[in-house]
Write a protein that holds these residues in place. Structure first.
Motif, PDB file in Angstrom:
ATOM      1  N   PRO A 200       2.245   2.291  10.969  1.00  0.00           N
ATOM      2  CA  PRO A 200       1.408   1.212  10.443  1.00  0.00           C
ATOM      3  C   PRO A 200       1.251   1.301   8.915  1.00  0.00           C
ATOM      4  CG  PRO A 200       0.407   2.201  12.382  1.00  0.00           C
ATOM      5  CD  PRO A 200       1.541   3.091  11.994  1.00  0.00           C
ATOM      6  N   THR A 201       1.153   0.148   8.285  1.00  0.00           N
ATOM      7  CA  THR A 201       0.964   0.061   6.842  1.00  0.00           C
ATOM      8  C   THR A 201      -0.294  -0.757   6.555  1.00  0.00           C
ATOM      9  OG1 THR A 201       3.340   0.183   6.386  1.00  0.00           O
ATOM     10  CG2 THR A 201       1.933  -0.781   4.667  1.00  0.00           C
ATOM     11  N   ILE A 223       5.526  -9.214  13.474  1.00  0.00           N
ATOM     12  CA  ILE A 223       4.554  -8.272  12.928  1.00  0.00           C
ATOM     13  C   ILE A 223       3.299  -8.306  13.793  1.00  0.00           C
ATOM     14  CG2 ILE A 223       2.957  -7.859  10.987  1.00  0.00           C
ATOM     15  CD1 ILE A 223       5.139  -8.784   9.094  1.00  0.00           C
ATOM     16  N   TRP A 224       2.695  -7.103  13.958  1.00  0.00           N
ATOM     17  CA  TRP A 224       1.416  -6.985  14.678  1.00  0.00           C
ATOM     18  C   TRP A 224       0.348  -6.465  13.709  1.00  0.00           C
ATOM     19  CZ3 TRP A 224       1.127  -8.625  19.718  1.00  0.00           C
ATOM     20  CH2 TRP A 224       2.357  -8.905  20.348  1.00  0.00           C
ATOM     21  N   SER A 229      -5.588   1.875  11.552  1.00  0.00           N
ATOM     22  CA  SER A 229      -4.224   2.420  11.503  1.00  0.00           C
ATOM     23  C   SER A 229      -3.645   2.715  12.873  1.00  0.00           C
ATOM     24  CB  SER A 229      -4.219   3.706  10.658  1.00  0.00           C
ATOM     25  OG  SER A 229      -5.085   4.672  11.224  1.00  0.00           O
ATOM     26  N   SER A 230      -4.365   2.403  13.933  1.00  0.00           N
ATOM     27  CA  SER A 230      -3.840   2.671  15.281  1.00  0.00           C
ATOM     28  C   SER A 230      -3.070   1.482  15.849  1.00  0.00           C
ATOM     29  CB  SER A 230      -4.997   3.033  16.224  1.00  0.00           C
ATOM     30  OG  SER A 230      -5.895   1.935  16.348  1.00  0.00           O
ATOM     31  N   VAL A 231      -2.836   0.448  15.038  1.00  0.00           N
ATOM     32  CA  VAL A 231      -2.105  -0.716  15.520  1.00  0.00           C
ATOM     33  C   VAL A 231      -0.697  -0.305  15.958  1.00  0.00           C
ATOM     34  CG1 VAL A 231      -1.329  -1.326  13.179  1.00  0.00           C
ATOM     35  CG2 VAL A 231      -1.391  -3.072  14.975  1.00  0.00           C
ATOM     36  N   THR A 232      -0.263  -0.860  17.070  1.00  0.00           N
ATOM     37  CA  THR A 232       1.085  -0.594  17.583  1.00  0.00           C
ATOM     38  C   THR A 232       1.729  -1.916  17.969  1.00  0.00           C
ATOM     39  OG1 THR A 232       0.246  -0.307  19.846  1.00  0.00           O
ATOM     40  CG2 THR A 232       0.446   1.682  18.472  1.00  0.00           C
ATOM     41  N   VAL A 233       3.041  -1.873  18.146  1.00  0.00           N
ATOM     42  CA  VAL A 233       3.760  -3.068  18.579  1.00  0.00           C
ATOM     43  C   VAL A 233       3.221  -3.494  19.947  1.00  0.00           C
ATOM     44  CG1 VAL A 233       5.999  -3.986  19.294  1.00  0.00           C
ATOM     45  CG2 VAL A 233       5.831  -2.521  17.268  1.00  0.00           C
ATOM     46  N   ALA A 258      -0.748  -3.250   9.550  1.00  0.00           N
ATOM     47  CA  ALA A 258       0.299  -3.995  10.253  1.00  0.00           C
ATOM     48  C   ALA A 258       1.489  -3.081  10.544  1.00  0.00           C
ATOM     49  CB  ALA A 258       0.745  -5.187   9.420  1.00  0.00           C
ATOM     50  N   ILE A 259       2.247  -3.454  11.558  1.00  0.00           N
ATOM     51  CA  ILE A 259       3.488  -2.760  11.888  1.00  0.00           C
ATOM     52  C   ILE A 259       4.513  -3.797  12.338  1.00  0.00           C
ATOM     53  CG2 ILE A 259       2.866  -2.337  14.313  1.00  0.00           C
ATOM     54  CD1 ILE A 259       4.250   0.408  14.027  1.00  0.00           C
ATOM     55  N   ALA A 260       5.769  -3.593  11.923  1.00  0.00           N
ATOM     56  CA  ALA A 260       6.842  -4.533  12.274  1.00  0.00           C
ATOM     57  C   ALA A 260       7.505  -4.096  13.567  1.00  0.00           C
ATOM     58  CB  ALA A 260       7.860  -4.613  11.150  1.00  0.00           C
TER      59      ALA A 260
END
Length: 275
Positions: A200-201, A223-224, A229-233, A258-260
């Motif tokens: 995550p960024t 993108i999610w 910082s615990s966001v995942t796809v 966010a994470i791609a």
């Protein structure tokens, strides 16, 4: 209608002796009671109510010639009882305790005057009724003040050993009515951040004054988004690629991550803050 209400009950005390002379002495200021809440006026309309619930004085006047108590008998009618009391009042020395009121720093107005005599001991007298009001409570305005002074009717004023100890109880309420909040929004500042797929960024830091946040996925992969910082796809807010996913936010003021999905993508947008 008030959204919230503050209520407080307090007392006041003032001892009056020969050292105070015959000038008007302020004994109660409604404005002083409300002063500690003045800071609330920036966000609320303040509906103020003030009630004097009790007011009395402990009277001791040994410097005056002692006056006896009137002889009151059950068979007397009201006029005869009043005549007996007035006879004592007129035949023996007395002084006056005058009550005043004023608004703000205006001129004092006389409310009433109590005639006091030496009864050979300390005597407690209620003043709220009948000197200040005929009701159970004395209603005062937020800018009202009460004062007293000693009046010389020919028998002198307070002497050595004399005192009048005043005490009162009061209650006040403040109704809090929220003011409409009109806030100015500053310029929208553009941003653009590449979002990798490995971890995550954080693409926006926390902004307590955030007014508007607009974000779009300008990259080629999904993108999610989430608030930590615990966001995942597969979790959070989904932004479709190639401008197909947009986020317009006016309430979230914390940081955003966010994470791609599959390959690096990019978030671009505009953020504006209240100024």
């Amino acid at each position: 209608m008030a959204e919230n209400q503050l209520e407080n009950t307090k007392t006041f005390r003032r001892s009056i002796t020969a050292a105070d002379g015959t000038g008007i002495i302020e004994i109660l200021s409604c404005a002083n009671s409300f002063a500690e809440y003045d800071a609330l006026s920036t966000s609320y309309y303040l509906g103020k109510s003030f009630y004097l619930e009790a007011f009395s004085g402990a009277i001791y006047l040994p410097s005056l010639q002692q006056a006896p108590f009137p002889e009151i008998f059950p068979e007397m009618n009201s006029a005869e009882k009043i005549a007996a009391m007035l006879a004592i009042e007129e035949e023996y020395p007395f002084l006056g305790l005058r009550f005043y009121a004023r608004k703000g720093t205006g001129t004092w107005s006389t409310l009433a005057t109590a005639r006091l005599q030496n009864k050979g001991r300390e005597t407690t007298i209620p003043f709220t009724i009948p000197y200040l009001t005929i009701n159970q409570l004395k209603l005062l305005s937020p800018d009202d003040s009460l004062g007293v002074s000693i009046i010389n009717y020919g028998s002198g004023v307070l002497g050595a050993g004399d005192y009048i100890n005043l005490e009162g109880d009061y209650r006040y309420n403040i109704d809090l009515i929220a003011k409409p909040q009109i806030r100015t929004i500053g310029a929208g500042l553009p941003y653009g951040i590449d979002i990798p797929t490995g971890a995550p960024t954080r693409f926006r830091t926390a902004n307590a004054n955030r007014a508007i946040l607009y974000a779009t996925n300008t990259g080629n992969t999904p993108i999610w988004i989430a608030g930590n910082s615990s966001v995942t796809v597969g979790t959070g807010i989904y932004l479709a690629p190639n401008g197909g996913g947009n986020l317009t936010e006016q309430t979230l003021t914390g940081e955003l991550w966010a994470i791609a999905d599959g390959d690096t993508s990019r978030i671009a947008g505009v953020e504006a803050s209240y100024v």
